[in-house]
Design a protein around this motif. Structure first.
Motif, PDB file in Angstrom:
ATOM      1  N   THR A 125       0.854  -1.250   0.055  1.00  0.00           N
ATOM      2  CA  THR A 125       0.149  -0.061   0.034  1.00  0.00           C
ATOM      3  C   THR A 125       0.977   1.270  -0.148  1.00  0.00           C
ATOM      4  O   THR A 125       0.450   2.201  -0.599  1.00  0.00           O
ATOM      5  CB  THR A 125      -0.884  -0.039   1.233  1.00  0.00           C
ATOM      6  OG1 THR A 125      -0.281  -0.103   2.357  1.00  0.00           O
ATOM      7  CG2 THR A 125      -2.079  -1.030   1.078  1.00  0.00           C
ATOM      8  N   ASP A 126       1.853   1.264   0.727  1.00  0.00           N
ATOM      9  CA  ASP A 126       2.926   2.256   0.659  1.00  0.00           C
ATOM     10  C   ASP A 126       3.507   2.565  -0.911  1.00  0.00           C
ATOM     11  O   ASP A 126       3.721   3.637  -1.201  1.00  0.00           O
ATOM     12  CB  ASP A 126       4.219   2.312   1.756  1.00  0.00           C
ATOM     13  CG  ASP A 126       3.804   2.045   3.066  1.00  0.00           C
ATOM     14  OD1 ASP A 126       2.748   2.722   3.204  1.00  0.00           O
ATOM     15  OD2 ASP A 126       4.442   1.744   3.896  1.00  0.00           O
ATOM     16  N   GLY A 127       3.816   1.549  -1.389  1.00  0.00           N
ATOM     17  CA  GLY A 127       4.215   1.485  -2.895  1.00  0.00           C
ATOM     18  C   GLY A 127       3.182   2.202  -3.727  1.00  0.00           C
ATOM     19  O   GLY A 127       3.499   3.009  -4.827  1.00  0.00           O
ATOM     20  N   LEU A 128       1.874   1.682  -3.505  1.00  0.00           N
ATOM     21  CA  LEU A 128       0.774   2.219  -4.506  1.00  0.00           C
ATOM     22  C   LEU A 128       0.641   3.751  -4.111  1.00  0.00           C
ATOM     23  O   LEU A 128       0.396   4.670  -5.062  1.00  0.00           O
ATOM     24  CB  LEU A 128      -0.481   1.750  -4.087  1.00  0.00           C
ATOM     25  CG  LEU A 128      -0.677  -0.071  -4.348  1.00  0.00           C
ATOM     26  CD1 LEU A 128      -1.953  -0.670  -3.931  1.00  0.00           C
ATOM     27  CD2 LEU A 128      -0.500  -0.261  -5.769  1.00  0.00           C
ATOM     28  N   ILE A 135       3.120   5.990  -3.278  1.00  0.00           N
ATOM     29  CA  ILE A 135       4.212   6.526  -3.745  1.00  0.00           C
ATOM     30  C   ILE A 135       3.997   6.625  -5.268  1.00  0.00           C
ATOM     31  O   ILE A 135       4.394   7.633  -6.034  1.00  0.00           O
ATOM     32  CB  ILE A 135       5.536   5.940  -3.516  1.00  0.00           C
ATOM     33  CG1 ILE A 135       5.778   5.780  -1.544  1.00  0.00           C
ATOM     34  CG2 ILE A 135       6.870   6.270  -4.208  1.00  0.00           C
ATOM     35  CD1 ILE A 135       6.841   5.277  -1.316  1.00  0.00           C
ATOM     36  N   ALA A 136       3.796   5.472  -5.996  1.00  0.00           N
ATOM     37  CA  ALA A 136       3.415   5.558  -7.270  1.00  0.00           C
ATOM     38  C   ALA A 136       2.566   6.636  -7.839  1.00  0.00           C
ATOM     39  O   ALA A 136       2.825   7.186  -9.003  1.00  0.00           O
ATOM     40  CB  ALA A 136       3.077   4.125  -7.817  1.00  0.00           C
ATOM     41  N   ARG A 137       1.438   6.708  -7.104  1.00  0.00           N
ATOM     42  CA  ARG A 137       0.564   7.812  -7.458  1.00  0.00           C
ATOM     43  C   ARG A 137       0.965   9.102  -7.249  1.00  0.00           C
ATOM     44  O   ARG A 137       0.727  10.154  -8.078  1.00  0.00           O
ATOM     45  CB  ARG A 137      -1.012   7.385  -6.926  1.00  0.00           C
ATOM     46  CG  ARG A 137      -1.570   6.290  -6.902  1.00  0.00           C
ATOM     47  CD  ARG A 137      -2.943   6.106  -6.325  1.00  0.00           C
ATOM     48  NE  ARG A 137      -3.428   4.824  -6.787  1.00  0.00           N
ATOM     49  CZ  ARG A 137      -3.687   3.911  -5.676  1.00  0.00           C
ATOM     50  NH1 ARG A 137      -3.190   3.998  -4.623  1.00  0.00           N
ATOM     51  NH2 ARG A 137      -4.249   2.644  -5.954  1.00  0.00           N
ATOM     52  N   LEU A 147       2.984   7.161 -11.746  1.00  0.00           N
ATOM     53  CA  LEU A 147       3.369   6.304 -12.692  1.00  0.00           C
ATOM     54  C   LEU A 147       2.369   5.800 -13.176  1.00  0.00           C
ATOM     55  O   LEU A 147       1.386   5.663 -12.892  1.00  0.00           O
ATOM     56  CB  LEU A 147       4.136   5.237 -11.532  1.00  0.00           C
ATOM     57  CG  LEU A 147       5.281   5.463 -11.073  1.00  0.00           C
ATOM     58  CD1 LEU A 147       5.737   4.235  -9.971  1.00  0.00           C
ATOM     59  CD2 LEU A 147       6.378   5.964 -11.806  1.00  0.00           C
ATOM     60  N   PRO A 148       2.544   5.218 -14.419  1.00  0.00           N
ATOM     61  CA  PRO A 148       1.344   4.550 -15.385  1.00  0.00           C
ATOM     62  C   PRO A 148       0.606   3.378 -14.728  1.00  0.00           C
ATOM     63  O   PRO A 148       0.973   2.791 -13.821  1.00  0.00           O
ATOM     64  CB  PRO A 148       2.364   4.024 -16.425  1.00  0.00           C
ATOM     65  CG  PRO A 148       3.404   4.629 -16.418  1.00  0.00           C
ATOM     66  CD  PRO A 148       3.797   4.996 -15.117  1.00  0.00           C
TER      67      PRO A 148
END
Length: 230
Positions: A211-214, A216-218, A222-223
Motif C-alpha cells: 500500500t505504501d508503494g501504491l 508513492i506510485a500515485r 506512474l502509469p
C-alpha cells in the motif's frame, strides 16, 4: 504502431494511401511510395526495447524513404526526377522522425497510452524514484534489479512484453523506502527490529509495503500498468 500496436499501424496505411491516390490520381508512383513506406515502417518500431532502437528505426526509415522514392521515380517517372525524389524522401523521413519524437509524449498523455518510449524513460536508473530506493533501501534496490532481469527473461521466453515486465519489476518494491530496515535485505550490521515486535505488528508492517508503494506510485504519477505490477 508505437502508440497502439502493429495491426493498427498496418490499418492506418489504407486511408493514407486512399487519400494520396484521390489527391494525385495520375501519380501511381506516389501512391505506391506511400503504401510501401507506411508498411515498411511498422516492423521497425514494433519491438522497441531500448532508446537506441527508436533512433535506429528513425534513420533506417529515413534511408528507406529516400531509396523507395528514387526507385518509384525511376520506374513511374523520368530519370531526371530521381535525385529530386530521393531528396524529398530523405526530407520526409527526417520530418517524420522529428514529428514522432516531439508529439509522442503529448499523444501518450492525451490517449492515456503506455508506450515503449515511456517505459524506457522509467527504466532509466536515474529516475528519482529509483535513486531514492537505492539511497534508502540498497538491498531492496539490488533485489528489484535482479527480479527485473529475471522477469524480462521469463517474458521473452513466452513472447510477452519483456520491457513492461522488466520495468514493473524495478518498481514493485518501491514501498520499502518508507521503512527499509524492516526488510531483511536492508539489515546490514543492525538488529532485526521484528525481534521486539508482536508477530501481528510485524506482519502488518511487511504487508503495508504494498500500500505504501501504491501511494508513492500515485504521487509520482506512474502509469497504471506499473501500479498494477506493484
Amino acid at each position: 504502431t508505437i502508440l497502439f500496436d502493429p495491426p493498427i499501424g498496418v490499418l492506418a496505411t489504407i486511408p493514407l494511401t486512399a487519400f494520396v491516390s484521390f489527391m494525385a490520381p495520375s501519380r501511381p508512383g506516389l501512391t505506391a511510395f506511400v503504401a510501401l513506406t507506411c508498411l515498411a515502417s511498422v516492423p521497425l518500431v514494433s519491438r522497441l526495447s531500448a532508446r537506441g532502437a527508436l533512433r535506429r528505426a528513425a534513420w533506417q526509415s529515413t534511408l528507406g524513404y529516400a531509396v523507395f522514392a528514387a526507385v518509384f521515380a525511376g520506374v513511374f517517372g523520368e530519370p531526371d526526377e530521381i535525385l529530386i525524389a530521393a531528396l524529398a524522401g530523405l526530407a520526409s523521413g527526417i520530418l517524420s522522425a522529428v514529428i514522432v519524437n516531439s508529439s509522442l509524449p503529448f499523444l501518450e498523455s492525451v490517449f492515456g497510452v503506455l508506450t515503449a518510449t515511456s517505459l524506457l524513460d522509467l527504466a532509466d536508473r536515474n529516475h528519482p524514484l529509483l535513486r531514492e530506493l537505492e539511497r534508502k533501501a540498497l538491498g531492496s534496490y539490488n533485489h528489484s534489479v535482479e527480479v527485473s532481469k529475471m522477469a524480462e527473461r521469463a517474458a521473452r521466453a513466452i513472447s510477452a512484453d519483456s520491457l513492461l515486465a522488466s520495468v514493473a519489476a524495478l518498481y514493485h518494491d518501491i514501498g520499502k523506502v518508507q521503512r527499509p530496515f524492516f526488510f531483511v535485505e536492508n539489515q546490514f550490521g543492525i538488529d532485526n527490529p521484528h525481534d521486539n515486535l508482536e508477530p501481528e505488528v510485524s506482519a502488518r508492517i511487511i504487508k503495508e509495503h504494498v500500500t505504501d508503494g501504491l501511494e508513492i506510485a500515485r504521487t509520482y504519477r506512474l502509469p497504471a500498468e506499473i501500479v498494477d505490477g506493484i
